[in-house]
Structure formats: C-alpha cells, structure tokens
Design a protein around this motif. Structure first.
Motif, short mmCIF file in Angstrom:
data_model
loop_
_atom_site.label_atom_id
_atom_site.label_comp_id
_atom_site.label_asym_id
_atom_site.label_seq_id
_atom_site.Cartn_x
_atom_site.Cartn_y
_atom_site.Cartn_z
N THR A 1 1.20 -36.74 44.43
CA THR A 1 -0.06 -37.45 44.67
C THR A 1 -0.02 -38.75 43.88
O THR A 1 0.80 -38.92 42.97
CB THR A 1 -1.24 -36.60 44.21
N GLU B 1 1.57 -41.78 38.97
CA GLU B 1 1.18 -42.60 37.83
C GLU B 1 1.51 -41.89 36.52
O GLU B 1 1.97 -42.50 35.55
CB GLU B 1 -0.31 -42.92 37.90
N GLU B 2 1.31 -40.57 36.49
CA GLU B 2 1.64 -39.80 35.29
C GLU B 2 3.14 -39.84 35.02
O GLU B 2 3.57 -39.99 33.87
CB GLU B 2 1.18 -38.35 35.46
N SER C 1 -1.93 -39.75 41.53
CA SER C 1 -2.13 -39.48 40.10
C SER C 1 -0.87 -38.89 39.47
O SER C 1 -0.54 -39.20 38.31
CB SER C 1 -3.31 -38.53 39.90
#
Length: 439
Positions: free
Chosen positions: A68, A73-74, A70
């Motif tokens: 996903t 980005e993590e 997120s």
C-alpha cells in the motif's frame, strides 16, 4: 558518525518481464549518490550480515503482496535509516563487502565503465596536480596518490580531504562538499551539475591548534601555507592592519613557519567560510556570512537597516541541529541531482539559561552540518586525551582508534525529509538521539 544519507524520492519502474519495482534515489550530502532497488540492498545486507552478524542495524522486511502507499513510504523511511546507521560503524566502512557494493552501485547508476582516466586535483594555491586513476577509484585512494606525489607523510594524510570546489567569478572559490572516502571523485565530478566544479585538496580539521601536529612535515607545511595565504587573500581569515603587514613581510621572506604561527592569531583562521546566506536572527530575512571552526559558528549579520552585527555561537552550547529540504523533488525518471535549493539548517542553542532555535538558510547546509560534526568529533578526541577513563571510537587515517569519552552533546541531527513536519522538541532529531556508543 552517521552520514547525511536520505531517500527523498522513488520511482515505479517496469522490469523486462513486465513486473513492477521501485527504484530509490539515494542522496548523500545533498547530491544524488546512486539509484538502487530494494532487492540490491537486501542482498548487500545479507552479505554484510555474514561478516558482522547481529551488529548490523535492522533491515526492512520483505513484502510478498503488493504494498500500500503507506507501506511503501514506511519502507522508504526504513531504508533511509538503515543507510544512515550502517555507515556509522567504522568497521563496516572499511569492509570489502561495503566498499565493493557502493563502488559498483555508483558506476552502474551513472553508467560509467571502469577505465583509466586523468584527474586534475587542485591545491589551495590554484595549481593542479594531474594523477592517473581508474574511474572506479574511491576518494580515499586518490587522496593517498596525491599525498604521495606531494611527499605528505602517510600518518598525516587523514588531516586532509578531497572536496568538490566551485571556481566562481573574480577567482572566488566556493566549497561545494567534502567527498566521503567511498565516493568516486571522477563520477561525482562528471555528474555534479555544478558549473566550473573541480576536485580540490584542503585540510580537513576545524581546530587550528592541530596545525602543530603537521609542522615537522615539509609537504604539510606547504599545504597549510597555501591555504592560509588563500584564506587571507579571499578575506576568509581577517587579520588586523598590523597583522597583515607582518604577514606580508613573512610572505616576502618566504618564511612559512612564522607566517603560519602568526596566522594562528588571525580572526577566523582555520575556519570554513560559507557563501552569503540568510538567517532568522535577530529577525527573519537577515543576510549573513558564516565562518565555522575553532569550536564556534561565527556570523556577520546584516540587519534590515544595513548595520552589521557580529554574533558567535559556541559549539559547547549547541545541543542539536537538523537540515531540512523545503523544496519539491521531481518524481520523474530523472530526479534532480542536487538538493541545494531551499535548504535550511536549524540548531538549538543555550542562551541565558534557555534553549532557543536559530535557523540558517543556505545551499551549503550539508557542508555546514559536516563541519559541525567535525568540530564535535575533534572535541571528543581532545576530551579523550584529558580523560582516559571515557571511551569512544573514531575512524582516523583508515584505522579504528578507541578513546574514552563521555559527551554531553548527545543528540544532533542531519536531514529532515520534506514530507515531515518540524517539531521543536528533543525528538525532532532525524537520526534519533546519538548516544556515546553510537560515536
């Protein structure tokens, strides 16, 4: 100490089989260092783990399903922190696994083949030395070659470094960045996208008292003298009228020793002077000229009424700092190669028993941060000599040396990615708190 690695941008790519992967653009000191896939970093981490075991920092886990936004980005954030942490270990910096991977990834990123080349390395007096190199030679290797040609003793090589230097109008020089030992100067120079940029040799320490260590080597004296003359001519160092007259007399006599001894008394001698910039002290938008060195940040500030004010910040009262990129990167197949616009460095300073933040807006924010780290490192070594019961480990002249130190400046920071908010609290350090064992 941890380096200014960041991954502010990534791109989705298609492989030869039609699959998708993410290509991460890794920046070092604000310059594009390499582009790399997660799978490449994962294999590198596995190789390092076979050598160093559990001393490695944690590596982001694999995902077997689509990520996903997120999650992506993590992972980007985790990879960024991994690079910052893995380069903080001096033992890893010297390992063949570490060196060979970073060498190969730089060559591949910029599509440079390993072949013979000639490189001009400029000395502080403007004269250059041409050295025969391989395009894959790292800065550490080229520094050794140049030092040997100059007659600099091996144990003194670590007091000097290679820099990217811009030759500006009217003969002015601007230091762009300090080259890390594992960077490839030929590749950096070809891809710097800085007009009139050259590779230059300069001393790399911020405490002028360290000159004394080099004074029994003729080649070292020559280099110190060249740089002192240049700094005074360019008004980076600011002698009084009487000092200037004495210095000119020593220069005519070619008495380098006396010249350097007197230079020790000159204001801002041995400091790194940055290009004109702006700051928020004593009010936003003030122009400033910074000289960094000798355990302080010295600012000549031009006020809105064109009056000037000299302000000095002692490093012993600086708690932490961070570099922030305020601009926008190009999320295309060709991200910009330099993060030198819209940069700020803010540091927390103790004044009148309270902590305050001061902000400097400069394209040389990463260079300024490197100078601050250097001053702290030198201070730690100096404390080590005075307090043998305290311990840190530093990397010097390619060797790991242990010192016992208990530092009070426990946290400082480096790069704050553009998507994060600035928090004015102890937790705002980009790299987290750096404790004694991290040094």
């Amino acid at each position: 100490m941890k380096m200014h690695f960041c991954i502010p941008v990534s791109q989705q790519r298609s492989d030869s089989l039609g699959g998708r992967y993410v290509l991460y653009s890794v920046y070092l000191d604000g310059f594009l260092f390499c582009k790399v896939r997660y799978s490449q970093l994962h294999r590198w981490n596995e190789q390092l783990r076979r050598v160093f075991g559990n001393s490695l920092p944690p590596f982001p886990p694999k995902y077997y399903l689509a990520m996903t936004p997120s999650m992506a980005e993590e992972r980007r954030d985790q990879l960024e922190r991994y690079l910052q942490n893995v380069t903080a270990d001096p033992n890893m910096l010297r390992s063949d696994v570490f060196i060979e991977f970073l060498k190969r990834i730089q060559l591949n990123t910029f599509d440079v083949a390993t072949e013979k080349a000639a490189l001009d390395v400029f000395l502080p007096n403007g004269r250059s030395i041409k050295v025969e190199i391989l395009t894959s030679d790292m800065a550490e290797r080229i520094l050794e070659v140049v030092s040997h040609k100059l007659g600099l003793r091996q144990e003194l090589v670590g007091y000097f470094g290679l820099f990217l230097i811009q030759f500006c109008k009217e003969g002015k020089l601007s230091v762009v960045k300090k080259l890390a030992d594992f960077e490839l100067p030929y590749v950096c120079l070809c891809n710097a996208e800085v007009e009139n940029c050259k590779v230059g040799l300069r001393k790399w320490y911020m405490d002028p008292a360290l000159d004394s260590v080099l004074m029994d080597c003729r080649a070292a004296i020559d280099l110190l003298y060249m740089q002192a003359v240049q700094d005074i001519e360019e008004e980076c160092a600011k002698p009084t009228q009487s000092q200037r007259q004495e210095l000119e007399a020593f220069q005519k006599e070619n008495n380098q020793i006396k010249f350097l001894e007197l230079s020790q008394e000159v204001r801002h001698y041995g400091c790194m002077q940055l290009d004109p910039c702006t700051c928020d002290y004593p009010e936003p938008g003030c122009r400033a000229l910074l000289s960094v060195g000798n355990h302080e940040i010295s600012c000549c500030i031009t006020l809105p009424d064109n009056q000037t004010q000299d302000v000095t910040f002692q490093m012993s009262r600086v708690k932490c700092w961070q570099v922030t990129f305020l601009g926008t990167l190009l999320d295309t197949d060709g991200p910009q190669r330099i993060l030198n616009q819209n940069l700020e460095l803010r540091f927390q300073y103790s004044e009148e028993s309270r902590w305050q933040w001061f902000v400097i807006y400069t394209k040389q924010a990463f260079l300024l941060s490197s100078c601050l780290k250097k001053m702290i490192s030198e201070r730690m070594v100096k404390l080590a000599a005075e307090s043998p019961e305290m311990q840190i480990e530093v990397l010097e002249q390619g060797k790991s040396q242990k010192y016992h130190v208990q530092q009070s400046q426990k946290d400082y920071s480096s790069f704050l990615p553009r998507k994060r908010k600035i928090k004015r609290a102890e937790g705002d350090c980009v790299f987290g708190t750096i404790k004694e064992e991290d040094l």
